[in-house]
Design a protein around this motif. Structure first.
Motif, PDB file in Angstrom:
ATOM      1  N   GLU A 312       0.790  -1.353  -0.041  1.00 56.53           N
ATOM      2  CA  GLU A 312       0.008  -0.007  -0.013  1.00 56.53           C
ATOM      3  C   GLU A 312       0.662   1.206  -0.056  1.00 56.53           C
ATOM      4  O   GLU A 312       0.408   2.301  -0.593  1.00 56.53           O
ATOM      5  N   LEU A 315       1.922   1.511  -3.370  1.00 54.30           N
ATOM      6  CA  LEU A 315       0.375   2.173  -4.245  1.00 54.30           C
ATOM      7  C   LEU A 315       0.340   3.685  -3.994  1.00 54.30           C
ATOM      8  O   LEU A 315       0.097   4.222  -4.940  1.00 54.30           O
ATOM      9  N   MET A 316       0.337   4.094  -2.861  1.00 59.82           N
ATOM     10  CA  MET A 316       0.471   5.577  -2.473  1.00 59.82           C
ATOM     11  C   MET A 316       1.265   6.308  -3.542  1.00 59.82           C
ATOM     12  O   MET A 316       1.014   7.483  -4.104  1.00 59.82           O
ATOM     13  N   ARG A 317       2.453   5.640  -3.806  1.00 61.59           N
ATOM     14  CA  ARG A 317       3.382   6.480  -4.562  1.00 61.59           C
ATOM     15  C   ARG A 317       2.908   6.335  -5.924  1.00 61.59           C
ATOM     16  O   ARG A 317       2.863   7.387  -6.725  1.00 61.59           O
ATOM     17  N   VAL A 318       2.404   5.256  -6.381  1.00 58.72           N
ATOM     18  CA  VAL A 318       1.591   5.056  -7.863  1.00 58.72           C
ATOM     19  C   VAL A 318       0.464   6.147  -7.807  1.00 58.72           C
ATOM     20  O   VAL A 318       0.472   6.877  -8.964  1.00 58.72           O
ATOM     21  N   MET A 319       0.039   6.284  -6.844  1.00 53.07           N
ATOM     22  CA  MET A 319      -1.258   7.328  -6.955  1.00 53.07           C
ATOM     23  C   MET A 319      -0.888   8.616  -6.815  1.00 53.07           C
ATOM     24  O   MET A 319      -1.778   9.707  -6.890  1.00 53.07           O
ATOM     25  N   GLY A 320       0.335   9.120  -6.612  1.00 54.42           N
ATOM     26  CA  GLY A 320       0.871  10.360  -6.775  1.00 54.42           C
ATOM     27  C   GLY A 320       1.615  10.968  -5.549  1.00 54.42           C
ATOM     28  O   GLY A 320       1.925  12.251  -5.372  1.00 54.42           O
ATOM     29  N   ALA A 321       1.650  10.152  -4.728  1.00 55.50           N
ATOM     30  CA  ALA A 321       2.397  10.467  -3.366  1.00 55.50           C
ATOM     31  C   ALA A 321       3.807  10.728  -3.580  1.00 55.50           C
ATOM     32  O   ALA A 321       4.379   9.749  -4.115  1.00 55.50           O
ATOM     33  N   SER A 322       4.447  11.601  -2.927  1.00 49.20           N
ATOM     34  CA  SER A 322       5.982  11.821  -2.975  1.00 49.20           C
ATOM     35  C   SER A 322       6.666  10.895  -1.908  1.00 49.20           C
ATOM     36  O   SER A 322       5.774  10.382  -0.885  1.00 49.20           O
TER      37      SER A 322
ATOM     38  N   ASP B  74       6.094  11.935  -9.570  1.00 46.48           N
ATOM     39  CA  ASP B  74       4.836  11.413  -8.790  1.00 46.48           C
ATOM     40  C   ASP B  74       3.662  11.950  -8.830  1.00 46.48           C
ATOM     41  O   ASP B  74       2.467  11.438  -9.025  1.00 46.48           O
ATOM     42  N   ARG B  77       2.321  11.224 -12.508  1.00 45.78           N
ATOM     43  CA  ARG B  77       1.720   9.733 -12.516  1.00 45.78           C
ATOM     44  C   ARG B  77       0.306  10.006 -11.993  1.00 45.78           C
ATOM     45  O   ARG B  77      -0.560   9.367 -12.538  1.00 45.78           O
TER      46      ARG B  77
END
Lengths: 411, 215
Positions: A312, A315-322, B74, B77
């Motif tokens: 997760e 996944l948060m990184r994939v969703m745009g979290a740095s 990031d 994406r």
């Protein structure tokens, strides 16, 4: 949903390890805070009741006991001394003694101690009358604010004293004259609040009524105490005019050359601190170890949760979290555990102190409170939050460095 | 919309994977086929900005993501690329709805609960809004993952083996959904798979053979 809410939900998602960390944090912080509260209030009581007293003269025995009974009214007196023996110290023209306050102890009314003394006692503790007047005759008493409160006594009320310091109906002086309340003192925060004050003559009157038929004539407040050479008192509180070689040597002279003892409050209290200090230190070390262990528990639970949560986090990184966001998220979780633990710990220690205060008050007649917040507690909280952040730091760095591609390729 | 040129990736500094050039137009649906070990997942991670290429360019919606740096990548994406993995993962402490809202927030998009509800309605998941992900079945989880990938109306949707763990019926259903929702948002869809069942559905295909070479 902000980062704070997210970390809060993450904490709640694993209730068992969260509970463990919280309990440990609360225990450590609560214990340190409780020690601080007790320590501070004890010190305050001791300081306040020092009242500038340089020396206490009384019967031979333990000097600490003499100090505790004559200044703090918590232990039994060491015995009595004859007026004839202390006459010289009570002389108002004594070259080095500024003030000498005689005390006659040994009786109580419903466990509040009755002290036979002179009006100098009021000056010693800076006690002011809230209502009524000082005693003008034998068997008139002035009572402290806490006594008036607890026993609902008003001026004009009368009561019979009891012998000793515990309530025992068999020891009540029923055949002696009753005491009459003529004045009530303003609260001072010092021990005088808990006392019933009267003249030494009243105390003698209670105890000698059997031997003399007209005790009222026998004791006359207009005559100086030193005229009653055959009577005895418990102790004399002494303030010197100035400290010099003579006053420095006086306690030793008394101890070596008379059948009385002289105790120096500052020394005895320091001795007491030294005795109490060791056990307080041991408890404090224990509490700090608990805080350290709670930090370790936060570290371990976050570290273990990273394994479960690596997907997760990726996944948060994939969703745009740095990377920084993941770092902050884990750090916040440690911080939150510490903060909530702190709040619970402080609540427990202050509530506990409140309960403890009642017990202390009923056995020692000293007022303590849980509704007191110390500056040191801010440092305690900051330190505990620091431990939480520190414990979360390595897991937070790990979360920050999550290799998203590798993690996601695995599963 | 999704374009690569002379893309290579080196996973240990010595061995290099060389990929064929890809050029997917806006709204087109593509299938990327290849056997296990042919570098399919690596290519998908490169296209999604999860890995950095050794050489070459990856143009997504007009931007070369190969040259973008950490935080900017990031963010890009989150806004422009939706990714669906073979096994779907969620933030387990959050409900399905919260997971989707989080996806909007992390991408820097405004919170739009209406969009969340609409999308979950399309995917027959409205009744699971307040459920934790662990309480969803495999098929539901995969549909929820599709919803999350589509949520921010990305320009490109990348799907890594979205059907390989599903039976024929579920496979059909999931791929139908994927195509339908991608069409609805006008997104470019690239499905990476070795699942032969999908071959007939996608006329546009790229075949990934063993392109590995040693330097």
């Amino acid at each position: 949903m902000n980062l704070l809410q997210l970390s809060w939900k993450n904490i709640l998602h694993k209730p068992t390890s969260t509970l463990l960390s919280l309990v440990l944090f609360a225990l450590g912080v609560g214990l340190v805070s409780l020690l601080m509260l007790v320590n501070r209030q004890l010190e305050e009581k001791f300081e306040k009741n020092l009242a500038g007293i340089d020396m206490v003269i009384g019967a031979k025995g333990s000097p600490l006991q003499l100090i505790l009974s004559s200044m703090y009214h918590i232990d039994a007196p060491t015995g009595n001394v004859a007026i004839a023996d202390v006459k010289a110290f009570l002389n108002p023209k004594h070259p080095v003694i500024g003030m000498a306050v005689p005390l006659s102890l040994g009786d109580n009314y419903r466990s509040y101690r009755i002290v036979g003394t002179t009006f100098d006692f009021f000056d010693l503790y800076k006690a002011q009358l809230a209502q009524g007047r000082r005693w003008e005759a034998v068997f008139e008493v002035v009572i402290g604010a806490a006594v008036a409160d607890a026993l609902a006594l008003k001026t004009g009320d009368t009561f019979h004293s009891s012998h000793g310091f515990v309530v025992d109906e068999n020891l009540e002086h029923t055949d002696a004259s009753a005491f009459k309340v003529v004045g009530i003192l303003q609260p001072t925060g010092a021990v005088v609040d808990q006392l019933i004050l009267t003249s030494p003559q009243s105390i003698w009157g209670v105890h000698e009524h059997g031997e003399q038929s007209h005790e009222h004539e026998a004791f006359d407040l207009s005559k100086p105490l030193t005229d009653y050479e055959g009577e005895s008192i418990t102790s004399v509180l002494i303030q010197f005019k100035a400290r010099n070689a003579m006053t420095l040597n006086m306690p030793r002279n008394i101890n070596e050359n008379t059948n009385m003892q002289a105790a120096t409050p500052a020394w005895e209290i320091n001795r007491l601190y030294a005795i109490l200090g060791d056990s307080a230190l041991a408890l404090q070390v224990l509490a700090l170890i608990i805080i350290a262990v709670s930090g370790l528990s936060v570290f371990l639970s976050l570290y273990a949760s990273l394994r479960d949560r690596r997907y997760e986090l990726a996944l948060m990184r994939v969703m745009g979290a740095s990377r920084g966001k993941l770092f902050a998220l884990i750090l916040l979780e440690g911080f939150l555990l510490a903060a909530v633990g702190c709040v619970i710990g402080l609540a427990l220690s202050h509530a506990g102190m409140g309960v403890f205060a009642r017990a202390l008050e009923s056995s020692y007649r000293y007022s303590f409170t849980g509704a007191l917040f110390l500056k040191e507690e801010i440092w305690l909280v900051l330190a505990a939050l620091g431990v939480g952040l520190l414990a979360a730091f390595i897991p937070a760095v790990q979360a920050r460095n999550t290799d998203i591609s590798q993690t996601l390729a695995e599963g | 919309m999704l374009q690569t040129k002379e893309l290579t990736y080196s996973y240990d500094g010595k061995n290099t994977l060389v990929f064929p050039d890809i050029d997917c137009g806006k709204g087109e649906h593509w299938l990327l086929l290849g056997q296990s070990g042919s570098g399919k997942t690596t290519l998908l991670h490169l296209l999604g900005g999860l890995l950095s290429p050794a050489t070459g360019s990856i143009i997504v919606a007009g931007d070369n993501i190969a040259t973008k740096r950490a935080a900017a990548l990031d963010r890009f994406r989150g806004r422009h690329i939706g990714i669906i993995f073979q096994k779907s993962h969620f933030v387990r402490a959050l409900t399905l709805e919260e997971n989707l809202v989080l996806a909007q927030q992390l991408a820097g998009a405004p919170i739009d609960r209406g969009r969340v509800e609409e999308l979950l309605g399309h995917l027959n998941l409205s009744h699971k809004l307040r459920e934790k992900p662990d309480n969803l079945s495999m098929g539901e989880q995969q549909r929820a993952a599709i919803a999350r990938a589509l949520l921010n109306r990305p320009d490109v949707i990348l799907a890594d083996e979205p059907t390989s763990a599903l039976d024929d019926v579920n496979c059909q259903e999931v791929i139908d959904l994927l195509e339908r929702e991608a069409t609805a948002t006008g997104a470019t869809l690239l499905v990476v798979t070795h699942d032969g069942r999908l071959k007939a559905r996608f006329p546009r295909q790229v075949l990934l053979t063993h392109y590995q070479s040693s330097l």
